[in-house]
Design an enzyme around this catalytic site. Structure first.
Site, PDB file in Angstrom:
ATOM      1  N   ILE A 258       5.039  -1.185   2.781  1.00  0.00           N
ATOM      2  CA  ILE A 258       4.607   0.446   2.420  1.00  0.00           C
ATOM      3  C   ILE A 258       5.329   0.782   1.235  1.00  0.00           C
ATOM      4  CG2 ILE A 258       4.522   2.382   3.585  1.00  0.00           C
ATOM      5  CD1 ILE A 258       3.001   0.488   4.943  1.00  0.00           C
ATOM      6  N   LYS A 259       4.705   1.472   0.419  1.00  0.00           N
ATOM      7  CA  LYS A 259       5.286   1.653  -1.018  1.00  0.00           C
ATOM      8  C   LYS A 259       5.707   3.456  -0.733  1.00  0.00           C
ATOM      9  CE  LYS A 259       3.462   0.636  -4.790  1.00  0.00           C
ATOM     10  NZ  LYS A 259       2.491   0.700  -5.890  1.00  0.00           N
ATOM     11  N   ILE A 260       6.913   3.494  -0.951  1.00  0.00           N
ATOM     12  CA  ILE A 260       7.563   4.841  -0.792  1.00  0.00           C
ATOM     13  C   ILE A 260       8.456   5.128  -2.335  1.00  0.00           C
ATOM     14  CG2 ILE A 260       9.120   6.384   0.273  1.00  0.00           C
ATOM     15  CD1 ILE A 260       8.742   4.800   2.847  1.00  0.00           C
TER      16      ILE A 260
ATOM     17  N   ILE B  67       0.847  -1.086  -0.221  1.00  0.00           N
ATOM     18  CA  ILE B  67       0.148   0.020   0.041  1.00  0.00           C
ATOM     19  C   ILE B  67       1.023   1.090   0.020  1.00  0.00           C
ATOM     20  CG2 ILE B  67      -0.148   0.189   2.567  1.00  0.00           C
ATOM     21  CD1 ILE B  67      -3.185   0.978   2.172  1.00  0.00           C
TER      22      ILE B  67
END
Length: 381
Positions: A149-151, A118
């Site tokens: 966690i998408k960064i 996400i």
């Protein structure tokens, strides 16, 4: 270097299992609530899918079609939450549920796969501190060990990646186009692990992938080659994306064989696997499995839209590793592009700028969709 992604046990073997045999984990780039509720997501797992990624456009489409989200939207409307909070609640619910569906894969592969991603609000991509805080909030809210966690790998994103990993949070680094930026991403990962170790965290619980975009490179380079129009230029069409990704894998092999890495590995750390993203072929003249069959290598992930996934299952020919022996040829492609007048640095800089803009527009589309749906269910007076 290698982690094992033990083959799924299923009655019918597909090309996805052949890819798994080669060390490639196939993930699906699609997620919506009906997929989870109707058992379609579980069916994908039975066919050999080992993880899933999400994006705001997928969520927006799902929200605007059917009634799967109506009850939660009505509840959010009664609570009179903001649109941003509603998006947070809707997306984290789907991702949490998907994490639960993938939990058996997560367990079977020792945490390597069974991952659900996400993304942090891309409007924060230039704000390191806000990105880290949002990552921590998403991690706490979903509360599943198989979450990513998408960064994005912007300049401001690199320290956010390090700080998030130092908190013990697993990260999917996205929007990587250039080899230099990819090396920066790997350095951010190692630094994050080092900081996590200093804080006494268990390195074996931290995972990461680095999402290297492929087809967009070809789209931009091919456009420039068509404008140049010479025989030498036109002969290079459709080669840049694969060449760039292969050279990224060469960099991966270099970084994850250094003493710095070995020191972390000795304390339980795992490699940050390259993930081939944007693998849907945009030019119909190219094979529809181009970015699958030409990017087979150990310790990698290939995240596919459904159309590419189905094409892979239907007719992809998996012939073994197609990356590690091809570095000289890959470098020659980039050299030949420079010789005909295509600037690599200009291409990748433009693609990152456009990528951030597309992410932000996609997020706004999701906000607008949620706002429209909530307007149908107004809150208490």
């Amino acid at each position: 270097m290698s982690d094992s992604n033990a083959n799924p046990t299923t009655t019918t073997r597909t090309a996805l299992h052949e890819l798994a045999d080669q060390g490639v984990s196939v993930w699906l780039d699609d997620l919506n609530r009906p997929m989870i509720a109707d058992g379609d997501l579980a069916a994908y797992i039975d066919r050999g899918v080992l993880g899933i990624t999400t994006n705001p456009t997928i969520f927006a489409t799902a929200l605007s079609e059917g009634e799967a989200y109506t009850d939660q939207i009505e509840s959010l409307g009664m609570d009179t939450v903001s649109t941003d909070e509603a998006v947070f609640a809707l997306t984290t619910t789907d991702v949490r549920d998907a994490c639960d569906v993938f939990a058996p894969v997560f367990q079977r592969t020792g945490g390597l796969d069974g991952r659900v991603s996400i993304e942090v609000d891309p409007r924060l991509s230039a704000d390191t501190a806000a990105t880290v805080e949002t990552a921590k909030r998403l991690w706490a809210e979903i509360d599943r060990p198989n979450l990513f966690i998408k960064i994005p790998a912007t300049v401001e994103g690199l320290p956010a990646i390090t700080q998030t990993l130092a908190e013990g949070i697993s990260v999917n680094v996205t929007l990587i186009f250039s080899l230099d930026r990819y090396r920066g991403v790997m350095n951010a990962y190692l630094t994050g692990l080092e900081q996590a170790r200093e804080r006494g965290r268990d390195l074996s619980s931290i995972r990461s992938v680095a999402s290297f975009f492929v087809s967009r490179v070809d789209s931009e380079v091919d456009k420039r080659l068509d404008q140049i129009g010479t025989d030498e230029a036109l002969a290079l069409r459709g080669k840049a994306g694969v060449a760039n990704a292969r050279l990224a894998y060469q960099a991966f092999e270099e970084v994850f064989s250094t003493p710095r890495w070995q020191n972390l590995a000795d304390d339980g750390a795992h490699v940050q696997r390259p993930l081939w993203a944007s693998t849907g072929v945009k030019n119909p003249d190219y094979p529809d499995t181009l970015y699958v069959t030409e990017l087979v290598a150990p310790d990698t992930v290939n995240t596919m839209p459904d159309k590419t996934l189905e094409a892979t299952i239907d007719h992809a020919e998996i012939t073994g590793d197609t990356v590690t022996g091809a570095y000289d040829d890959a470098q020659k492609v980039l050299d030949d592009l420079a010789a005909v007048g295509v600037s690599y640095s200009d291409v990748v800089d433009l693609l990152e700028e456009e990528g951030v803009d597309k992410f932000e527009k996609s997020w706004q589309e999701l906000l607008d969709t949620v706002a429209a749906e909530m307007s149908k269910h107004p809150g208490r007076a």
